[in-house]
Every structure is written in C-alpha cells, then in structure tokens.
Design an enzyme around this catalytic site. Sequence first.
Site, PDB file in Angstrom:
ATOM      1  N   HIS A  98       0.841  -1.203   0.000  1.00 24.98           N
ATOM      2  CA  HIS A  98       0.000   0.000   0.000  1.00 24.98           C
ATOM      3  C   HIS A  98       0.869   1.243   0.000  1.00 24.98           C
ATOM      4  O   HIS A  98       1.932   1.269   0.626  1.00 24.98           O
ATOM      5  CB  HIS A  98      -0.972   0.028   1.182  1.00 24.98           C
ATOM      6  N   HIS A 100       0.822   5.006   1.207  1.00 27.97           N
ATOM      7  CA  HIS A 100       0.148   6.016   2.023  1.00 27.97           C
ATOM      8  C   HIS A 100       0.211   7.345   1.282  1.00 27.97           C
ATOM      9  O   HIS A 100       1.289   7.730   0.778  1.00 27.97           O
ATOM     10  CB  HIS A 100       0.874   6.220   3.354  1.00 27.97           C
TER      11      HIS A 100
HETATM   12  P1  DGP Z   1       1.402   0.184   7.507  1.00 29.87           P
HETATM   13  O1  DGP Z   1       1.835   0.467   8.913  1.00 29.87           O
HETATM   14  O2  DGP Z   1       2.248   0.888   6.487  1.00 29.87           O
HETATM   15  O3  DGP Z   1       1.259  -1.299   7.240  1.00 29.87           O
HETATM   16  O4  DGP Z   1      -0.045   0.836   7.377  1.00 29.87           O
HETATM   17  C1  DGP Z   1      -1.235   0.152   7.514  1.00 29.87           C
HETATM   18  C2  DGP Z   1      -2.316   1.172   7.589  1.00 29.87           C
HETATM   19  O5  DGP Z   1      -3.552   0.532   7.365  1.00 29.87           O
HETATM   20  C3  DGP Z   1      -2.430   1.888   8.933  1.00 29.87           C
HETATM   21  O6  DGP Z   1      -2.161   3.277   8.743  1.00 29.87           O
HETATM   22  C4  DGP Z   1      -3.866   1.676   9.381  1.00 29.87           C
HETATM   23  C5  DGP Z   1      -4.540   1.168   8.130  1.00 29.87           C
HETATM   24  N1  DGP Z   1      -5.560   0.177   8.388  1.00 29.87           N
HETATM   25  C6  DGP Z   1      -5.402  -0.978   9.085  1.00 29.87           C
HETATM   26  N2  DGP Z   1      -6.560  -1.658   9.114  1.00 29.87           N
HETATM   27  C7  DGP Z   1      -7.455  -0.923   8.402  1.00 29.87           C
HETATM   28  C8  DGP Z   1      -8.830  -1.113   8.075  1.00 29.87           C
HETATM   29  O7  DGP Z   1      -9.471  -2.104   8.432  1.00 29.87           O
HETATM   30  N3  DGP Z   1      -9.418  -0.129   7.344  1.00 29.87           N
HETATM   31  C9  DGP Z   1      -8.734   0.972   6.916  1.00 29.87           C
HETATM   32  N4  DGP Z   1      -9.414   1.874   6.200  1.00 29.87           N
HETATM   33  N5  DGP Z   1      -7.438   1.180   7.204  1.00 29.87           N
HETATM   34  C10 DGP Z   1      -6.821   0.240   7.944  1.00 29.87           C
END
Ligand code: DGP
Length: 112
Positions: A98, A100
């Site tokens: 992903h 950001h």
């Molecule tokens: P990372 O630490 O780079 O793996 O970022 C993962 C991100 O994903 C973190 O900023 C929070 C987001 N995230 C985790 N679970 C969910 C979810 O169920 N829904 C959404 N919209 N975001 C999520």
Amino acid sequence: MSETIFSKIIDREIPADIVYEDDQCLAFRDINPQAPVHFLVIPRKPIAKLSDADEGDKDLLGHLLLVAGQVAREQGLEDFRLNVNNGAGASQTVFHLHVHVLGGRPFSWPPG
Ligand code: DGP
C-alpha cells in the site's frame, strides 16, 4: 500470500471509505489518519510488500503512483507526501502493498 484486512476490503467483506477504484487498484481512507487527508492506494493483486514486486509489476507500480497523485489532487491537495513502509522494521503492519498518501498539514524531513 495469506489473506489480509486489505483483501477483505477489496472483496467488500469489510467496509471502507473508498475514494477511487479501477480494475487494478483501490484507494480508501486510512482508519487511523496521520494527517487531515490520509488515504491508501493498494493493488488488487496481492503483493505482500514492495520488495516482493518484480519486473512484471512495473506497469502496476507506475499506475499506483499515478492514481496516488490524481486522487490527491481530487482531494484538494497540492503538496502531499507518499510513504511506503516495507517490512516490519519499517513499520509495515498490513502485508498487502500500500502507498500512504498524506496531506493537509506540513511535513518535516527527515521522517521519523
Ligand atoms: P502500515 O503500517 O504501512 O502497514 O499501514 C497500515 C495502515 O492501514 C495503517 O495506517 C492503518 C490502516 N488500516 C489498518 N486496518 C485498516 C482497516 O481495516 N481499514 C482501513 N481503512 N485502514 C486500515
């Protein structure tokens, strides 16, 4: 690759605030925003992390960046930051690639 929370978002098994989607990727708001605007751009293809991508993913990776910039502009951002955490030691918590996209506040450099 084992199923992650993001594959459940792709499959509509759990809800997300999706701001963009096409045949290759989705963009949706981060559940734990670190800036006034914070969304994630993910490929539909389940690549665990950036370093798992290969030559065959070149067009897809370029597409993710183009979508990130396009959606950022649609969200009213002129200046914004892209961030890809690769691996647990770099704070990656969800092992589905992903990008950001953060904006709406100043960002310092170097990052923490
Ligand atoms: P990372 O630490 O780079 O793996 O970022 C993962 C991100 O994903 C973190 O900023 C929070 C987001 N995230 C985790 N679970 C969910 C979810 O169920 N829904 C959404 N919209 N975001 C999520």
